[in-house]
Scaffold this motif. Structure first.
Motif, short mmCIF file in Angstrom:
data_model
loop_
_atom_site.label_atom_id
_atom_site.label_comp_id
_atom_site.label_asym_id
_atom_site.label_seq_id
_atom_site.Cartn_x
_atom_site.Cartn_y
_atom_site.Cartn_z
N THR A 1 4.87 -6.11 -43.63
CA THR A 1 4.93 -4.68 -43.35
C THR A 1 4.61 -4.40 -41.89
O THR A 1 5.23 -3.54 -41.26
N GLN B 1 13.91 1.51 -50.18
CA GLN B 1 12.55 1.42 -50.69
C GLN B 1 12.40 2.12 -52.04
O GLN B 1 11.73 1.62 -52.94
N VAL C 1 13.73 -0.13 -54.83
CA VAL C 1 12.83 -1.22 -55.20
C VAL C 1 11.59 -0.70 -55.92
O VAL C 1 11.19 -1.24 -56.96
N VAL C 2 10.97 0.36 -55.40
CA VAL C 2 9.76 0.90 -56.02
C VAL C 2 10.02 1.37 -57.44
O VAL C 2 9.30 1.01 -58.37
N TYR D 1 15.83 -3.98 -45.42
CA TYR D 1 16.40 -4.74 -46.54
C TYR D 1 15.53 -5.95 -46.86
O TYR D 1 15.23 -6.22 -48.02
N THR E 1 12.42 -6.43 -46.36
CA THR E 1 11.11 -6.14 -46.92
C THR E 1 11.20 -5.41 -48.26
O THR E 1 10.17 -5.05 -48.83
N SER E 2 12.41 -5.22 -48.76
CA SER E 2 12.54 -4.49 -50.03
C SER E 2 13.47 -5.23 -50.99
O SER E 2 13.02 -6.05 -51.77
#
Length: 169
Positions: free
Chosen positions: A33, A74, A77-78, A162, A164-165
């Motif tokens: 992050t 995000q 994904v969440v 992308y 990180t998710s």
């Protein structure tokens, strides 16, 4: 599946190299992050350097669309992780449709930026008329380089979003 990015800009290339560490044997990205935020911060700095009327506003729109695209990634994904049993084909279709709209908007903003740059003759019109043609060309190339660098940072931000998710799924 993985996505990589390369830049000819030394500073951005160094940031990418630092962030694209790979677990041995896994092939998975370990972009943190903090590294993602560092790219985001640098992208903002580069956008702020463009002060030519017409270009700065269009580049700010590219920046806004890039942020909206990351936000939709995000969210995807969440929400998928919060309620995996509730991820239906309908939900996935709607979420991907939203992402596609954001990607289209970013692409359109990049096209508008290219048009604005050509209309501004890449900043030549704002330069003092007493500059010699070589000086004018050097000044024009400096503006072109700054503009490309700002866009590359925005696109690196999108790729890192992308990584990180969705890539982590």
């Amino acid at each position: 599946m993985s996505l990589s990015i390369v830049s000819t800009d030394k500073q951005l290339s160094d940031l990418i190299s630092l962030a694209e560490k790979v677990h041995e044997g896994e092939g998975a990205s370990t972009i943190t992050t903090l590294e993602f935020q560092a790219i985001r911060n640098e992208a903002d700095v580069e956008v702020g350097k463009i002060t030519i009327e017409g270009l700065s506003a269009t580049l700010a729109d590219v920046q806004k669309q890039a942020a909206a695209l990351i936000e939709s990634l995000q969210k995807l994904v969440v929400e998928a992780n919060i309620a995996p049993g509730e991820v239906t084909e309908r939900w996935l279709s709607a979420t991907l449709s939203n992402f596609q709209e954001k990607a289209d908007s970013l692409s359109e903003s990049l096209q508008k930026l290219g048009i604005a740059a050509r209309r501004n003759k890449l900043g030549v019109a704002i330069l003092a008329k007493d500059l010699q043609s070589k000086e004018r060309e050097e000044a024009r190339m400096a503006i072109v380089t700054s503009l490309k660098k700002a866009v590359e940072y925005q696109l690196a931000y999108v790729v890192f979003g992308y990584k990180t998710s969705v890539e982590r799924l």
